[in-house]
Design a protein around this motif. Sequence first.
Motif, PDB file in Angstrom:
ATOM      1  N   ARG A 127      37.844 112.569 116.721  1.00  0.00           N
ATOM      2  CA  ARG A 127      38.572 111.519 116.007  1.00  0.00           C
ATOM      3  C   ARG A 127      37.644 110.350 115.670  1.00  0.00           C
ATOM      4  O   ARG A 127      37.679 109.809 114.566  1.00  0.00           O
ATOM      5  N   TYR A 128      36.801 109.976 116.619  1.00  0.00           N
ATOM      6  CA  TYR A 128      35.852 108.878 116.415  1.00  0.00           C
ATOM      7  C   TYR A 128      34.918 109.200 115.243  1.00  0.00           C
ATOM      8  O   TYR A 128      34.686 108.364 114.364  1.00  0.00           O
ATOM      9  N   ILE A 131      36.725 108.911 111.853  1.00  0.00           N
ATOM     10  CA  ILE A 131      36.950 107.520 111.437  1.00  0.00           C
ATOM     11  C   ILE A 131      35.665 106.908 110.905  1.00  0.00           C
ATOM     12  O   ILE A 131      35.652 106.234 109.877  1.00  0.00           O
ATOM     13  N   ASP A 160      40.949 100.935 115.091  1.00  0.00           N
ATOM     14  CA  ASP A 160      41.153 102.229 115.740  1.00  0.00           C
ATOM     15  C   ASP A 160      39.854 102.737 116.350  1.00  0.00           C
ATOM     16  O   ASP A 160      39.839 103.300 117.450  1.00  0.00           O
ATOM     17  N   ARG A 161      38.741 102.526 115.631  1.00  0.00           N
ATOM     18  CA  ARG A 161      37.435 102.960 116.144  1.00  0.00           C
ATOM     19  C   ARG A 161      37.093 102.245 117.447  1.00  0.00           C
ATOM     20  O   ARG A 161      36.610 102.870 118.403  1.00  0.00           O
ATOM     21  N   ARG A 163      39.186 100.950 119.607  1.00  0.00           N
ATOM     22  CA  ARG A 163      40.075 101.426 120.673  1.00  0.00           C
ATOM     23  C   ARG A 163      39.589 102.763 121.231  1.00  0.00           C
ATOM     24  O   ARG A 163      39.509 102.949 122.450  1.00  0.00           O
TER      25      ARG A 163
END
Length: 295
Positions: A127-128, A131, A160-161, A163
């Motif tokens: 996910r990272y 993004i 978001d990144r 977090r």
Amino acid sequence: MARVYYVDVAIPADKKKSGRNKDHAVFDGDRVFSVGRLIELEDASEIYVDALFPELYGEVLELLRRGIKVYLLKDVTKLKKLRMENNMKKSDENDAMLLAPIPKEMFRPLTVEELEIKMRIGPLIRRYRQIVRWKKTMKRLIKRGLDYNFEESVRLMEADRMRISREIIRHVTSLPLYGEVYRKACEILGVKWSTELAILTLELPLHLPLVRLKGLLGLIPGGNGGRYDHRLRSCITSFAMALYMNVKRRASFSDKVAEVVDRLPRRMALCRLQLMTLKALRMAYLMTVKPPAGG
């Protein structure tokens, strides 16, 4: 009857290179044989392995949940010493046999909790990376004047990144060995925290010699002909770029890092920073598994 097995695990990268599956070499105390998957050792009570790769997390976790104890060799250079002492050539079969005489205290037990954490980190890392990639794409579009309210999307992505970054670092620092390696690497480079460094700590096979790690990342003349792990190479490149830019902004880092940035042209400095990062990680790993005399 429950058995004890010693396994020289197949390196996942070899499968891609050869275009076929490579089996694990197993020694049961009497003979050497091969298995395609570790979970085929159903009658095991204990399994001793020389390495652990992300591709094996699921299999090892299944073994642990069955009640089978799995131990990981702390220092793989022990195998090289034993090969020299016994005048044996390097091979999967020989390494499997040489695991047997190594004292149990040279291995560390793997746990269900550790493997579960590692498997949870995997989706976070993916996910990272997504993004970071999308954010770069949107910034390029904004720069070209194609701004369809992308600035707000970039702001949300950055939140978001950050977090996810905190979650990745928290998980890595909570793991035995990996957390200590990460902290030591940060100390060597003069870094307070870094998501990319945490990912490299977790995903790089730091038990391998430095020359093989360079080949894995393409940090050798000719870039290993393009045969390297592109995701990890991108990760170490991003970390080197962050080091470079932060030193230029006069952030505080180790003297060696600052010297490289100040004295070398940008391209040469980035290459040197990548090598310094890899050496720092390898050094941190060796300091953790083989602490120097007197601490």
